[in-house]
Design a protein around this motif. Structure first.
Motif, PDB file in Angstrom:
ATOM      1  N   VAL A  61      27.398  25.980  22.625  1.00 25.08           N
ATOM      2  CA  VAL A  61      27.129  24.694  23.276  1.00 25.08           C
ATOM      3  C   VAL A  61      28.253  24.477  24.277  1.00 25.08           C
ATOM      4  N   ARG A 102      32.270  20.265  11.211  1.00 19.46           N
ATOM      5  CA  ARG A 102      32.780  20.562  12.550  1.00 19.46           C
ATOM      6  C   ARG A 102      34.293  20.347  12.606  1.00 19.46           C
ATOM      7  N   SER A 118      35.495  14.281  20.771  1.00 13.24           N
ATOM      8  CA  SER A 118      34.677  14.133  19.563  1.00 13.24           C
ATOM      9  C   SER A 118      33.959  12.795  19.497  1.00 13.24           C
ATOM     10  N   ILE A 121      30.536  12.588  22.333  1.00 14.18           N
ATOM     11  CA  ILE A 121      29.373  13.471  22.231  1.00 14.18           C
ATOM     12  C   ILE A 121      28.405  12.901  21.197  1.00 14.18           C
ATOM     13  N   ASN A 122      27.137  12.775  21.602  1.00 13.51           N
ATOM     14  CA  ASN A 122      26.078  12.352  20.677  1.00 13.51           C
ATOM     15  C   ASN A 122      25.535  13.568  19.930  1.00 13.51           C
ATOM     16  N   VAL A 123      25.269  13.376  18.636  1.00  8.05           N
ATOM     17  CA  VAL A 123      24.632  14.418  17.825  1.00  8.05           C
ATOM     18  C   VAL A 123      23.408  13.807  17.152  1.00  8.05           C
ATOM     19  N   TYR A 147      29.692  12.955  17.415  1.00 11.49           N
ATOM     20  CA  TYR A 147      30.172  14.250  16.928  1.00 11.49           C
ATOM     21  C   TYR A 147      31.267  14.035  15.887  1.00 11.49           C
ATOM     22  N   SER A 150      29.765  13.471  12.502  1.00  9.90           N
ATOM     23  CA  SER A 150      28.726  14.416  12.080  1.00  9.90           C
ATOM     24  C   SER A 150      29.208  15.353  10.983  1.00  9.90           C
ATOM     25  N   TYR A 169      20.538  18.132  18.356  1.00  8.05           N
ATOM     26  CA  TYR A 169      20.837  17.919  19.767  1.00  8.05           C
ATOM     27  C   TYR A 169      22.303  17.528  19.931  1.00  8.05           C
ATOM     28  N   TYR A 170      22.936  18.058  20.991  1.00 10.92           N
ATOM     29  CA  TYR A 170      24.296  17.685  21.357  1.00 10.92           C
ATOM     30  C   TYR A 170      24.294  17.264  22.825  1.00 10.92           C
TER      31      TYR A 170
END
Length: 204
Positions: A61, A102, A118, A121-123, A147, A150, A169-170
């Motif tokens: 990614v 992570r 960190s 970022i959307n996860v 993130y 997560s 999804y990232y």
């Protein structure tokens, strides 16, 4: 006397060669057997997504060099892209769980406090129907997070159900519609290379 004994022995040999004898009205039964070994395997396929186009086979990614949006003073992916990671489980021995852990996406060589992405970022963890499976994609419970949040997110086989797989999804924060705790990358974000790592663990 010898002839009689010989005939008896010969009959016994013939019966043993036949193995089993059924007379009229009798039924014989035998088993049919096979053995299948247990299989537990995890496969991952990473796609870069631009618009509605998925380009699979990506090694990581990698958002690349972010571009500064001078109107909003935030950094965004230059191509507007995000990533989808499809996770498939092969298991024939019962229930299973996939756990997402992570490390922070931190500035390499940064000094304390280390700049991080960190929280930028959307996860999203999605229950995705397989080919030919009826149903629509749906975000799993508590499955839209930063993130940073997560870590140790777990998905079970029961939560996905038959015919569905896990898609993650990232995406870099956009400043609108982001997950709780996610903020855009400001124009003041420290320059340099940022790196983190995701580990997916399958437990039967």
């Amino acid at each position: 006397m010898r002839k009689a004994i010989f005939n008896i022995v010969l009959c016994a040999m013939m019966i043993s060669m036949l193995g089993a004898v059924a007379f009229a009205g009798d039924a014989l039964h035998f088993d049919v057997k096979a053995r299948i070994t247990s299989t537990t395997a995890l496969t991952v396929n990473i796609a870069k997504v631009i618009g509605t186009a998925f380009t699979y086979g990506q090694p990581s990614v990698d958002f690349g060099q972010l571009a500064l949006d001078t109107t909003n003073n935030i950094y965004r992916p230059a191509d507007g892209g995000f990533y989808a990671v499809d996770v498939a489980v092969s298991n024939n021995s019962g229930t299973w769980t996939v756990t997402h852990t992570r490390t922070d996406v931190n500035l390499q060589g940064g000094t304390s406090p280390i700049p991080t992405l960190s929280d930028k970022i959307n996860v999203t963890f999605v229950k995705q129907p397989g080919t030919g499976v009826p149903g629509s994609p749906s975000t799993l419970t508590n499955g839209y997070v930063s993130y940073a949040n997560s870590n140790t997110f777990a998905v079970t086989s029961a939560a996905l159900g038959t015919g569905f797989f896990l898609r993650i999804y990232y995406g870099i924060a956009s400043g609108s519609g982001d997950a709780t705790g996610v903020i855009p990358v400001p124009a003041t974000q420290a320059a340099g290379n940022y790196l983190g790592q995701v580990t997916l663990t399958l437990t039967p």
